[in-house]
Every structure is written in structure tokens, then in C-alpha cells.
Motif scaffolding. Structure first.
Motif, PDB file in Angstrom:
ATOM      1  N   LEU A  50      -5.646  -9.653  14.107  1.00  0.00           N
ATOM      2  CA  LEU A  50      -4.506  -8.906  14.632  1.00  0.00           C
ATOM      3  C   LEU A  50      -4.490  -8.918  16.153  1.00  0.00           C
ATOM      4  CD1 LEU A  50      -4.632  -5.879  12.160  1.00  0.00           C
ATOM      5  CD2 LEU A  50      -2.897  -7.695  12.203  1.00  0.00           C
ATOM      6  N   ALA A  51      -5.664  -8.754  16.764  1.00  0.00           N
ATOM      7  CA  ALA A  51      -5.736  -8.771  18.228  1.00  0.00           C
ATOM      8  C   ALA A  51      -5.285 -10.108  18.796  1.00  0.00           C
ATOM      9  CB  ALA A  51      -7.166  -8.456  18.671  1.00  0.00           C
ATOM     10  N   GLU A  52      -5.605 -11.180  18.084  1.00  0.00           N
ATOM     11  CA  GLU A  52      -5.282 -12.530  18.563  1.00  0.00           C
ATOM     12  C   GLU A  52      -3.834 -12.929  18.292  1.00  0.00           C
ATOM     13  OE1 GLU A  52      -8.139 -14.799  16.447  1.00  0.00           O
ATOM     14  OE2 GLU A  52      -9.855 -14.031  17.610  1.00  0.00           O
ATOM     15  N   THR A  53      -3.153 -12.202  17.408  1.00  0.00           N
ATOM     16  CA  THR A  53      -1.808 -12.617  16.978  1.00  0.00           C
ATOM     17  C   THR A  53      -0.724 -11.597  17.292  1.00  0.00           C
ATOM     18  OG1 THR A  53      -2.218 -11.751  14.747  1.00  0.00           O
ATOM     19  CG2 THR A  53      -2.706 -14.087  15.137  1.00  0.00           C
ATOM     20  N   GLY A  54      -0.994 -10.653  18.202  1.00  0.00           N
ATOM     21  CA  GLY A  54       0.085  -9.768  18.615  1.00  0.00           C
ATOM     22  C   GLY A  54      -0.154  -8.290  18.445  1.00  0.00           C
ATOM     23  N   GLY A  55      -1.328  -7.892  17.938  1.00  0.00           N
ATOM     24  CA  GLY A  55      -1.630  -6.470  17.814  1.00  0.00           C
ATOM     25  C   GLY A  55      -0.953  -5.819  16.621  1.00  0.00           C
ATOM     26  N   VAL A  56      -0.903  -4.493  16.640  1.00  0.00           N
ATOM     27  CA  VAL A  56      -0.302  -3.736  15.537  1.00  0.00           C
ATOM     28  C   VAL A  56       0.104  -2.365  16.053  1.00  0.00           C
ATOM     29  CG1 VAL A  56      -2.567  -2.875  14.771  1.00  0.00           C
ATOM     30  CG2 VAL A  56      -0.649  -2.901  13.170  1.00  0.00           C
ATOM     31  N   SER A  57       1.237  -1.870  15.564  1.00  0.00           N
ATOM     32  CA  SER A  57       1.694  -0.534  15.948  1.00  0.00           C
ATOM     33  C   SER A  57       1.716   0.435  14.775  1.00  0.00           C
ATOM     34  CB  SER A  57       3.100  -0.607  16.551  1.00  0.00           C
ATOM     35  OG  SER A  57       4.020  -1.136  15.601  1.00  0.00           O
ATOM     36  N   THR A  58       1.652  -0.083  13.547  1.00  0.00           N
ATOM     37  CA  THR A  58       1.715   0.770  12.361  1.00  0.00           C
ATOM     38  C   THR A  58       0.719   0.282  11.324  1.00  0.00           C
ATOM     39  OG1 THR A  58       4.048   1.338  12.694  1.00  0.00           O
ATOM     40  CG2 THR A  58       3.188   1.574  10.464  1.00  0.00           C
ATOM     41  N   LEU A  59      -0.146   1.185  10.906  1.00  0.00           N
ATOM     42  CA  LEU A  59      -1.108   0.897   9.848  1.00  0.00           C
ATOM     43  C   LEU A  59      -0.719   1.678   8.608  1.00  0.00           C
ATOM     44  CD1 LEU A  59      -3.770   0.002   8.525  1.00  0.00           C
ATOM     45  CD2 LEU A  59      -4.907   1.867   9.773  1.00  0.00           C
ATOM     46  N   ILE A  60      -0.519   0.972   7.513  1.00  0.00           N
ATOM     47  CA  ILE A  60      -0.222   1.621   6.238  1.00  0.00           C
ATOM     48  C   ILE A  60      -1.398   1.361   5.301  1.00  0.00           C
ATOM     49  CG2 ILE A  60       1.345   1.735   4.266  1.00  0.00           C
ATOM     50  CD1 ILE A  60       3.599   0.949   6.219  1.00  0.00           C
ATOM     51  N   ASN A  61      -2.221   2.396   5.143  1.00  0.00           N
ATOM     52  CA  ASN A  61      -3.375   2.330   4.254  1.00  0.00           C
ATOM     53  C   ASN A  61      -2.913   2.606   2.829  1.00  0.00           C
ATOM     54  OD1 ASN A  61      -5.640   2.053   6.161  1.00  0.00           O
ATOM     55  ND2 ASN A  61      -5.067   4.095   6.854  1.00  0.00           N
ATOM     56  N   ASN A  62      -2.752   1.556   2.071  1.00  0.00           N
ATOM     57  CA  ASN A  62      -2.303   1.724   0.696  1.00  0.00           C
ATOM     58  C   ASN A  62      -3.370   1.335  -0.317  1.00  0.00           C
ATOM     59  OD1 ASN A  62      -0.237   1.784  -1.609  1.00  0.00           O
ATOM     60  ND2 ASN A  62      -0.885  -0.362  -1.614  1.00  0.00           N
ATOM     61  N   ALA A  63      -4.314   0.487   0.072  1.00  0.00           N
ATOM     62  CA  ALA A  63      -5.335   0.037  -0.875  1.00  0.00           C
ATOM     63  C   ALA A  63      -6.104   1.227  -1.422  1.00  0.00           C
ATOM     64  CB  ALA A  63      -6.296  -0.935  -0.191  1.00  0.00           C
ATOM     65  N   GLY A  64      -6.322   1.239  -2.731  1.00  0.00           N
ATOM     66  CA  GLY A  64      -7.046   2.329  -3.381  1.00  0.00           C
ATOM     67  C   GLY A  64      -7.001   2.124  -4.874  1.00  0.00           C
ATOM     68  N   GLY A  65      -7.449   3.122  -5.604  1.00  0.00           N
ATOM     69  CA  GLY A  65      -7.385   2.988  -7.050  1.00  0.00           C
ATOM     70  C   GLY A  65      -8.208   4.036  -7.756  1.00  0.00           C
ATOM     71  N   ALA A  66      -8.017   4.072  -9.078  1.00  0.00           N
ATOM     72  CA  ALA A  66      -8.739   5.006  -9.942  1.00  0.00           C
ATOM     73  C   ALA A  66      -9.491   4.218 -10.996  1.00  0.00           C
ATOM     74  CB  ALA A  66      -7.775   5.980 -10.605  1.00  0.00           C
ATOM     75  N   ALA A  67     -10.618   4.780 -11.435  1.00  0.00           N
ATOM     76  CA  ALA A  67     -11.408   4.137 -12.488  1.00  0.00           C
ATOM     77  C   ALA A  67     -11.863   5.206 -13.463  1.00  0.00           C
ATOM     78  CB  ALA A  67     -12.609   3.409 -11.903  1.00  0.00           C
TER      79      ALA A  67
ATOM     80  N   TRP B 123     -17.351   3.589  -6.789  1.00  0.00           N
ATOM     81  CA  TRP B 123     -16.308   2.624  -6.434  1.00  0.00           C
ATOM     82  C   TRP B 123     -15.078   3.342  -5.890  1.00  0.00           C
ATOM     83  CZ3 TRP B 123     -11.280   1.989  -8.246  1.00  0.00           C
ATOM     84  CH2 TRP B 123     -10.620   0.851  -7.748  1.00  0.00           C
ATOM     85  N   MET B 124     -14.676   4.446  -6.540  1.00  0.00           N
ATOM     86  CA  MET B 124     -13.481   5.168  -6.083  1.00  0.00           C
ATOM     87  C   MET B 124     -13.688   5.717  -4.681  1.00  0.00           C
ATOM     88  SD  MET B 124     -11.835   7.080  -9.412  1.00  0.00           S
ATOM     89  CE  MET B 124     -13.336   7.590 -10.242  1.00  0.00           C
ATOM     90  N   TYR B 125     -14.896   6.177  -4.379  1.00  0.00           N
ATOM     91  CA  TYR B 125     -15.153   6.683  -3.034  1.00  0.00           C
ATOM     92  C   TYR B 125     -15.138   5.544  -2.016  1.00  0.00           C
ATOM     93  CZ  TYR B 125     -16.709  10.103   0.377  1.00  0.00           C
ATOM     94  OH  TYR B 125     -16.755  10.955   1.466  1.00  0.00           O
ATOM     95  N   GLU B 126     -15.697   4.410  -2.375  1.00  0.00           N
ATOM     96  CA  GLU B 126     -15.728   3.258  -1.472  1.00  0.00           C
ATOM     97  C   GLU B 126     -14.325   2.792  -1.115  1.00  0.00           C
ATOM     98  OE1 GLU B 126     -17.870   1.454   0.202  1.00  0.00           O
ATOM     99  OE2 GLU B 126     -19.712   2.454  -0.407  1.00  0.00           O
ATOM    100  N   ILE B 127     -13.448   2.641  -2.115  1.00  0.00           N
ATOM    101  CA  ILE B 127     -12.132   2.058  -1.859  1.00  0.00           C
ATOM    102  C   ILE B 127     -11.140   3.083  -1.311  1.00  0.00           C
ATOM    103  CG2 ILE B 127     -11.250   2.382  -4.213  1.00  0.00           C
ATOM    104  CD1 ILE B 127     -10.557  -0.577  -1.807  1.00  0.00           C
ATOM    105  N   ASN B 128     -11.238   4.335  -1.749  1.00  0.00           N
ATOM    106  CA  ASN B 128     -10.260   5.345  -1.339  1.00  0.00           C
ATOM    107  C   ASN B 128     -10.635   6.082  -0.059  1.00  0.00           C
ATOM    108  OD1 ASN B 128      -8.241   5.374  -3.634  1.00  0.00           O
ATOM    109  ND2 ASN B 128     -10.112   5.766  -4.795  1.00  0.00           N
ATOM    110  N   VAL B 129     -11.912   6.063   0.293  1.00  0.00           N
ATOM    111  CA  VAL B 129     -12.363   6.834   1.454  1.00  0.00           C
ATOM    112  C   VAL B 129     -13.015   5.926   2.506  1.00  0.00           C
ATOM    113  CG1 VAL B 129     -13.713   8.813   2.250  1.00  0.00           C
ATOM    114  CG2 VAL B 129     -12.742   8.819  -0.054  1.00  0.00           C
ATOM    115  N   ILE B 130     -14.123   5.298   2.150  1.00  0.00           N
ATOM    116  CA  ILE B 130     -14.875   4.523   3.132  1.00  0.00           C
ATOM    117  C   ILE B 130     -14.060   3.345   3.660  1.00  0.00           C
ATOM    118  CG2 ILE B 130     -16.970   3.214   3.592  1.00  0.00           C
ATOM    119  CD1 ILE B 130     -17.417   6.205   3.147  1.00  0.00           C
ATOM    120  N   ALA B 131     -13.356   2.644   2.767  1.00  0.00           N
ATOM    121  CA  ALA B 131     -12.554   1.508   3.214  1.00  0.00           C
ATOM    122  C   ALA B 131     -11.450   1.951   4.171  1.00  0.00           C
ATOM    123  CB  ALA B 131     -11.963   0.771   2.014  1.00  0.00           C
ATOM    124  N   VAL B 132     -10.823   3.080   3.878  1.00  0.00           N
ATOM    125  CA  VAL B 132      -9.777   3.600   4.764  1.00  0.00           C
ATOM    126  C   VAL B 132     -10.369   3.951   6.122  1.00  0.00           C
ATOM    127  CG1 VAL B 132      -8.103   5.458   5.105  1.00  0.00           C
ATOM    128  CG2 VAL B 132      -8.352   4.403   2.853  1.00  0.00           C
TER     129      VAL B 132
END
Length: 264
Positions: free
Chosen positions: A71-88, A103-112
Motif C-alpha cells: 500500500l505504501a508503494e502504490t499510493g497509500g490508503v485513507s480508509t480501512l474496512i476490517n471485514n475479515a472474521g468468522g465463527a466456528a 481461531w475465532m480470537y485470532e481472526i476476529n481480534v488479533i488479525a484486526v
């Protein structure tokens, strides 16, 4: 289509709400980078919409670092939409599988958290030097009503979503004084192709039963349109917390099945 000067990153872009959000943003003229693990689905979405794509597993720090560098090399970013997540799983606290909870903690919390930490310098750069009230950066995270209302057999998912909702409240306080909005959208029942199927570990009949006879559950498009409306508000307006549910759903644990009719 004229290009919006703002650039958004959408995680979990290979299906469901994330995929729909990429489409809506592109229809509104935004520059968009879709992020997910499945390269084939990202490529198809990019070919269809003109979005850029980046393949990453957000539970791996090296992938998140590579995303930030790209992202830094291709123009940066002004808006981050954290949508990745899930339930198991859909088990009691007593019977729940600790590996599902992990797994739910890793993807819904730590990854964000990883993504926010990695991209905050770029978000700051997007508004650095702008006159107050003329520009804003956004961190919008898709959580769930499960992060605010507990329900039976939702223990692991409730725990993860409550955790990320709390972290966003803290982040908003910590970013006080900066032109950065910390936004949360908490959907209720959304009928997407994969969420319940993944949660129920491939049991299609059980996944279909979740939505059976529910009049008009939300679609990914419904949530995506709301997400885009939130980040397109004037820079001085912040919708900190938005709950979106179908009319048939009164709470996380109360859903009407059958026609909606006026009483009396």
C-alpha cells in the motif's frame, strides 16, 4: 467511472459482506484494494470491478507487513474496512472446542489489531497537513450484534466479538485529537453464502435452517451499502456504532419466522 481520490482497503473481500463492499465502493468511484486468502476469487472480483487485490492471511504478521508495504508503494490508503472474521461452532461454553475459540480470537481480534497497527501510519499520512474539517481517515470494523448481546451457544463468538468491540472503543479514545474516525457496524442476521455454512462446518442443511422462513434477512449488499454511507459522510460526522438487523430480528436471540403482519 471517475476515480475517487480516496483509497479503501477491504479485508475478507473474497465473499459475503467484503465482496459486496468492494463492488459498492467501486460503483461509487473509489479506488479499492481487496484483501483475502483466496487468490482466484480476488482475481475474479478485480476483473469484474477494476479493484486491485492483495492475497494475504491476516493471521500471519509477515502477510500483514507485506500488505502495508504494498500500500505504501502504490499510493497509500485513507480508509480501512476490517471485514475479515468468522465463527466456528455453535456449542455451549462447556462443550465448545478450545481450538475453535482460539481461531475465532485470532481472526476476529488479533488479525484486526495487526492490520490496524500496520496501516495506521498510512492512514495518518492520508490526512497529514489537511485543514481541520476538510479530510478524514477511517477505520471501520465489521463486528456483530454478538459483540454486544450474549446468546446461548454463542460463547466463543460472543467472547471474540465483545473483545474487538471493546478494543475499538479504546482505540477511539486513543486517537482523540486526530482526524481519524473509528467506526463500528454490528450486523445481525445476514444471509451470505458462507458464514453459517463455515460456522456449522459444512452442514448445508443446518446452515439453511438458520434462515428458514425468516422474511428478508439482510444481504451482503445491504450491509455494504450501509458501510459505504458511513465512510462517505462529511468529515466532521462520525457514526461510531451502527447496528443493522432485518426487521424480523428483534435481538441476537429473537428472530420471527413467517410473515410480518400488523396486530389488532
Amino acid at each position: 467511472m471517475a476515480e475517487n481520490s480516496r483509497r479503501a482497503v477491504v479485508t475478507g473481500a473474497s465473499s459475503g459482506i467484503g465482496e459486496a463492499t468492494v463492488r459498492v465502493l467501486r460503483a461509487h468511484g473509489w479506488q479499492v484494494v481487496g484483501v483475502a486468502r483466496r487468490e482466484d476469487r480476488l482475481k475474479a472480483l478485480a476483473d469484474e470491478t477494476g479493484a486491485s487485490s492483495f492475497v494475504a492471511d491476516l493471521t500471519k504478521q509477515a502477510d500483514v507487513d507485506a500488505l502495508a508495504s504494498y500500500l505504501a508503494e502504490t499510493g497509500g490508503v485513507s480508509t480501512l474496512i476490517n471485514n475479515a472474521g468468522g465463527a466456528a461452532g455453535l456449542d455451549t461454553v462447556e462443550a465448545g472446542d478450545p481450538d475453535d475459540w482460539r481461531w475465532m480470537y485470532e481472526i476476529n481480534v488479533i488479525a484486526v489489531k495487526r492490520v490496524i497497527t500496520a496501516l495506521l501510519p498510512l492512514l495518518r499520512d492520508s490526512v497529514r497537513g489537511a485543514e481541520t474539517g476538510t479530510a478524514v481517515a477511517d477505520i471501520l470494523t465489521v463486528t456483530s450484534i454478538a459483540g454486544h448481546i450474549a446468546y446461548e451457544k454463542g460463547g466463543g463468538y460472543n467472547a471474540a466479538k465483545f473483545a474487538i468491540a471493546a478494543a475499538l472503543d479504546v482505540l477511539r479514545l486513543e486517537l482523540s485529537g486526530e482526524p481519524i474516525r473509528v467506526l463500528e457496524i454490528a450486523p445481525g442476521m445476514v444471509h451470505t453464502e458462507e458464514f453459517s455454512l463455515n460456522r456449522l462446518k459444512g452442514d448445508q442443511a443446518a446452515a439453511d435452517a438458520v434462515y428458514a422462513n425468516v422474511p428478508n434477512p439482510l444481504t451482503g449488499d445491504d450491509v455494504a451499502e450501509t458501510i459505504v454511507s458511513m465512510v462517505e459522510l462529511a468529515p466532521h460526522i462520525s457514526l461510531d456504532y451502527v447496528v443493522i438487523k432485518p426487521v424480523a430480528q428483534s435481538a441476537a436471540y429473537k428472530v420471527h419466522r413467517g410473515p410480518l403482519t400488523a396486530k389488532g
